[in-house]
Design a protein around this motif. Structure first.
Motif, short mmCIF file in Angstrom:
data_model
loop_
_atom_site.label_atom_id
_atom_site.label_comp_id
_atom_site.label_asym_id
_atom_site.label_seq_id
_atom_site.Cartn_x
_atom_site.Cartn_y
_atom_site.Cartn_z
N THR A 124 48.45 35.91 35.57
CA THR A 124 48.02 34.70 36.29
C THR A 124 47.42 35.06 37.65
O THR A 124 46.41 34.48 38.07
CB THR A 124 49.20 33.75 36.48
OG1 THR A 124 49.73 33.40 35.20
CG2 THR A 124 48.79 32.49 37.21
N PHE A 125 48.03 36.01 38.34
CA PHE A 125 47.54 36.46 39.63
C PHE A 125 46.12 37.02 39.51
O PHE A 125 45.22 36.67 40.28
CB PHE A 125 48.50 37.51 40.21
CG PHE A 125 48.08 38.08 41.54
CD1 PHE A 125 47.55 37.25 42.53
CD2 PHE A 125 48.24 39.42 41.80
CE1 PHE A 125 47.17 37.78 43.76
CE2 PHE A 125 47.86 39.95 43.03
CZ PHE A 125 47.34 39.13 44.01
N GLN A 126 45.91 37.87 38.53
CA GLN A 126 44.58 38.46 38.32
C GLN A 126 43.56 37.38 37.99
O GLN A 126 42.44 37.37 38.52
CB GLN A 126 44.65 39.49 37.18
CG GLN A 126 43.29 40.07 36.76
CD GLN A 126 42.69 40.95 37.82
OE1 GLN A 126 43.06 42.10 37.99
NE2 GLN A 126 41.73 40.41 38.57
N ASN A 127 43.94 36.45 37.12
CA ASN A 127 43.02 35.39 36.73
C ASN A 127 42.70 34.46 37.89
O ASN A 127 41.56 33.98 38.02
CB ASN A 127 43.62 34.61 35.56
CG ASN A 127 42.66 33.58 34.99
OD1 ASN A 127 42.82 32.39 35.19
ND2 ASN A 127 41.65 34.04 34.28
N LYS A 170 39.01 33.53 39.30
CA LYS A 170 38.56 32.14 39.46
C LYS A 170 38.08 31.88 40.89
O LYS A 170 37.09 31.17 41.09
CB LYS A 170 39.70 31.18 39.12
CG LYS A 170 39.99 31.06 37.63
CD LYS A 170 41.11 30.06 37.38
CE LYS A 170 41.39 29.91 35.89
NZ LYS A 170 42.51 28.94 35.64
N ALA A 171 38.78 32.46 41.85
CA ALA A 171 38.38 32.27 43.24
C ALA A 171 36.99 32.86 43.49
O ALA A 171 36.14 32.22 44.12
CB ALA A 171 39.40 32.93 44.18
N GLY A 172 36.76 34.06 42.99
CA GLY A 172 35.44 34.66 43.13
C GLY A 172 34.37 33.85 42.42
O GLY A 172 33.24 33.71 42.92
N ASN A 173 34.72 33.29 41.26
CA ASN A 173 33.77 32.48 40.51
C ASN A 173 33.40 31.22 41.30
O ASN A 173 32.23 30.82 41.32
CB ASN A 173 34.39 32.11 39.17
CG ASN A 173 33.42 31.40 38.25
OD1 ASN A 173 33.35 30.18 38.24
ND2 ASN A 173 32.68 32.16 37.47
N GLU A 174 34.36 30.60 41.95
CA GLU A 174 34.09 29.39 42.73
C GLU A 174 33.21 29.70 43.93
O GLU A 174 32.32 28.90 44.28
CB GLU A 174 35.41 28.77 43.19
CG GLU A 174 36.22 28.16 42.04
CD GLU A 174 37.57 27.64 42.49
OE1 GLU A 174 37.81 27.63 43.73
OE2 GLU A 174 38.37 27.24 41.64
N VAL A 175 33.43 30.84 44.58
CA VAL A 175 32.57 31.23 45.70
C VAL A 175 31.15 31.47 45.21
O VAL A 175 30.17 31.02 45.84
CB VAL A 175 33.13 32.49 46.40
CG1 VAL A 175 32.16 32.99 47.46
CG2 VAL A 175 34.48 32.20 47.03
N GLN A 198 36.10 25.37 50.90
CA GLN A 198 37.36 25.31 50.16
C GLN A 198 37.58 26.58 49.34
O GLN A 198 38.70 27.08 49.26
CB GLN A 198 37.37 24.08 49.26
CG GLN A 198 38.68 23.87 48.52
CD GLN A 198 38.70 22.57 47.74
OE1 GLN A 198 37.72 21.83 47.72
NE2 GLN A 198 39.82 22.27 47.10
N ALA A 199 36.52 27.11 48.71
CA ALA A 199 36.65 28.30 47.88
C ALA A 199 37.04 29.52 48.70
O ALA A 199 37.68 30.44 48.18
CB ALA A 199 35.34 28.57 47.14
#
Length: 480
Positions: free
Chosen positions: A386-389, A393-398, A473-474
């Motif tokens: 979950t931590f890795q994912n 996801k954070a990088g994807n949102e940025v 926010q990202a």
């Protein structure tokens, strides 16, 4: 990029165990050796952050990570400078129910951590007792006996059971605080997005209102042309239908404005009401984002940090499960004052002191200890996944926010060119129509094209504003 790992801090149990004459030196040494590794501290594992944020220009490139200049580090008041917007955000942070509940969750976790810390201290109990008895003798007598015992029991944490439980509670508290920060960030950015949406709808309503007057003038012009015998009834009918179509769009925009105001009121924890706001094109937001935009995702973003704290909690839960294989040593001390009053029994007041040590070594627990350790390890592995994912996801949102900003900026410039062309086209077709150089359809098409171009420009400018909010926010902004 690989995140560097800190050195593992290992602490061996070096305190000698004195548990009585019945235990030999060999058992003592074996227990000390087998307890090694139960005092480990959590360290961040290797997680993949290679190419976390894609370059907005080149498909095969990624952005460099710079922790010195991070847009997400800015306090929200420096990003959202509109005074009316700031007032709404402050009101939402004060009244929002979700944020209030998040604060209460933090308080509950602080209480749980306090209990975990107090587990290292002995438990003390005071249990006074009194007895009245009658002895059947010559001249019956009554004896009164009372006892005032105080007992203290101390569980010696030789194998890290209490320590790992305390550390697990600490990680849970940090994760709960992260949730509070995440809710705060969502509220700030949610209010900003709704505020900009309302102003965007206001701007579109103004455009449609202007177009309503323009289409009404066209309808009137064609009616005049028909009266002069220069136009047919079909042209008048088409112009009239176009006028009603614009009015329908106006009604729809008013409905959307009312719905957005209701949504904003709900976010403020209030009944639906009108929201005071500024002008769409008077807003000031950052407009430049370099290729090396900072992305301190591992420290700024509350959800990423919360995912890591959940992993750390699972790590200490595994340590707790492992410590259950080792003996449990407890010491109980009792101090009691007792006395008897009567004729049959003579017992002057005395103090009675006692101390008892007990050791419990699990041997067979129906497989529960082994199963508990296996479950704890599996949960720790799930938390790592979950931590890795969450990081990905954070990088994807940025990446998406940066892409959206640049795309909408480019489209807005193209929309501006279209608006100028259609404005000229509307004037030209009207002149040509009156001189019979064009048809009524060309006039209406030019007006529709101008309306769509203006609406499209406002929409793209709004999406650009929204991309700034989403990028903030990202990057974990809004916590200050």
């Amino acid at each position: 990029m690989k995140i560097k790992m800190n050195k593992i801090l290992k602490k061996k149990a070096s305190t000698p165990l004195h548990i009585g004459r019945g235990l030999g030196v060999g058992l003592l040494l074996s227990l000390m050796l087998t307890s090694c590794g139960l005092y480990n501290k959590y360290e961040r594992p290797d997680v993949n952050t290679q190419g976390l944020v894609r370059d907005i220009q080149n498909d095969g490139d990624t952005l460099a990570v710079n922790s010195d200049e991070n847009f997400g580090n800015l306090p929200w008041r420096e990003v959202f400078t509109d005074p009316q917007l700031q007032s709404l955000i402050e009101q939402a942070l004060e009244n929002n129910v979700d944020l209030r509940n998040a604060v209460l969750n933090v308080k509950m976790m602080e209480t749980a951590l306090t209990c975990a810390k107090l587990a290292f201290l002995p438990s003390v109990a005071f249990a006074p007792q009194g007895t009245i008895s009658q002895v059947q003798m010559d001249g019956a007598s009554v004896n009164k006996t009372y006892q005032l015992p105080i007992a203290a029991t101390w569980n010696l944490d030789l194998f890290g059971n209490l320590l790992s439980q305390k550390r697990s509670a600490q990680m849970k508290l940090l994760a709960t605080k992260d949730y509070q920060v995440a809710v705060q960030t969502q509220i700030i950015c949610g209010v900003a997005n709704l505020y900009y949406t309302l102003m965007m709808l206001d701007e579109q309503l103004a455009i449609v209102t202007d177009m309503e007057g323009l289409t009404k003038d066209t309808w009137d012009m064609m009616q005049l042309q028909m009266q002069l015998g220069r136009a047919r009834s079909t042209s008048v009918q088409t112009a009239e239908a176009n006028y009603y179509s614009v009015q329908a769009k106006k009604a729809d925009l008013k409905k959307q404005i009312r719905e957005m105001e209701n949504s904003m009121s709900l976010l403020l924890n209030e009944a639906g009401h009108q929201i005071a706001r500024g002008k769409f094109y008077n807003q000031s937001l950052p407009t430049t984002f370099s290729a090396g935009v900072g992305i301190q995702l591992l420290s700024n973003r509350a959800d990423v940090h919360a995912a890591e704290m959940a992993l750390a909690q699972c790590f200490y839960d595994t340590e707790t499960a492992r410590s259950r294989f080792y003996p449990n040593l407890s010491v109980t001390g009792t101090a009691m004052f007792t006395n008897s009053l009567g004729t049959a029994i003579v017992n002057p007041g005395k103090w009675i002191l006692s101390a008892v040590g007990s050791l419990t070594q699990p041997i067979f627990q129906h497989g529960q200890i082994v199963a508990g350790l296996k479950v704890a390890k599996a949960q720790q592995e799930q938390a790592l996944n979950t931590f890795q994912n969450t990081i990905l996801k954070a990088g994807n949102e940025v990446s998406n926010a940066l892409l959206a900003y640049n795309t909408c900026d480019e489209k807005s410039k193209l929309d501006e060119k279209q608006v100028k062309i259609y404005e000229q086209n509307v004037e030209d077709t009207k002149l040509l129509y009156t001189s019979k150089g064009s048809s009524y359809l060309e006039v209406i098409q030019a007006q529709n094209g101008l309306l769509n171009a203006r609406i499209s420009k406002v929409t793209d400018d709004f999406n650009k504003m929204q991309a700034v909010v989403n990028l903030y926010q990202a990057l974990g902004g809004g916590s200050k």
